[in-house]
Design a protein around this motif. Sequence first.
Motif: not given
Length: 338
Positions: A73-79, A129-131, A172-173, A206-208
């Motif tokens: 799967x791919x993750x939007x957090x890679x931005x 997932x930070x936002x 980790x999250x 941390x932001x997440x």
Amino acid sequence: MTSFATVSAFEAALADLRAANADAADAARARQQQLTKPLGSLGRLEEIAIFFAGWQGRERPAIDRARTVIFAGNHGVTVHGVSAYPASVTAQMVANFQAGGAAINALSTVAGLELRVVPLDLDRPTADFTTAPAMTVEECLRALNAGAAAVEEGLDLLVLGEMGIGNSTAAAALCARSYATEAAYWVGPGTGVDSEGIGRKTQVIDRTLAWHGDAPCSAFETLRRVGGREIAAIAGAILRARQLAIPVLLDGFICCSAIAPLAADNPAITGHCLAGHCSAEPGHARLLDRLQLAPLLSLDMRLGEGSGAAVAANIVRVALAAHNQMATFAEAAVSGSL
């Protein structure tokens, strides 16, 4: 078949876990006491045989059909630059798996494992997932059920692995949220980021955690908010395997992170699982300690894709061979016990 049609169905399955067959485990333990060796002299190989007997419901367990399943799967957090590689590598590696050119192909063949690769919407990464939650409720349920669908009756062993650029950040999250710990405790180099990259990953998590701080901390909500499709699929496969009493070999940090939210809700979920190895990713040893799983191997591997668990499958085969093929004292006409 949809194993978890609703969130409530998933939660009910997690709350009501099948137990191993105690009579079969006792029979296997009694057999171990009669084999031509000093009691306990094969160490964990004896424990593995008894473990498999309990879950297979027979004194002499066997592995006639075993499967490796790799979810991608791919993750939007890679931005946020959390990986040393671009997200496009996920699909490229899936193609490599399907062409037979990856480590897991070779390792599965040697271990006698059929290989199945399950890509999950690679053209549609999860949300950042930070936002926002990584997945909607419906997306998370689909991922859980994709995992469950890869598990079927008749399997004697399930080896699980993953592929997904950015998923060490999600792992980790998941651990930080499951165990209410600091992000830095779980963050490592992943695909090979430097100290600056590790710091960036920590800040992102941390932001997440702050953004999702007021949300429920149930297993389902943690998976959907800070996980990924491939990680949720692993969770679904683990839970479905429990329903079918199929032993599971877990791989590295990311694979094991899928069980962390489940174990936070019901620690007994690890009962049908073995840790194939302890990876070089620093969070993995910490997570195995939380899960109370002792790894079979420690080879400084950190590849993912089920590689460490596939290597460990050979250890399982050795354990069952010794259990099933050794003579008892009576059969060998050896007097007494050693």
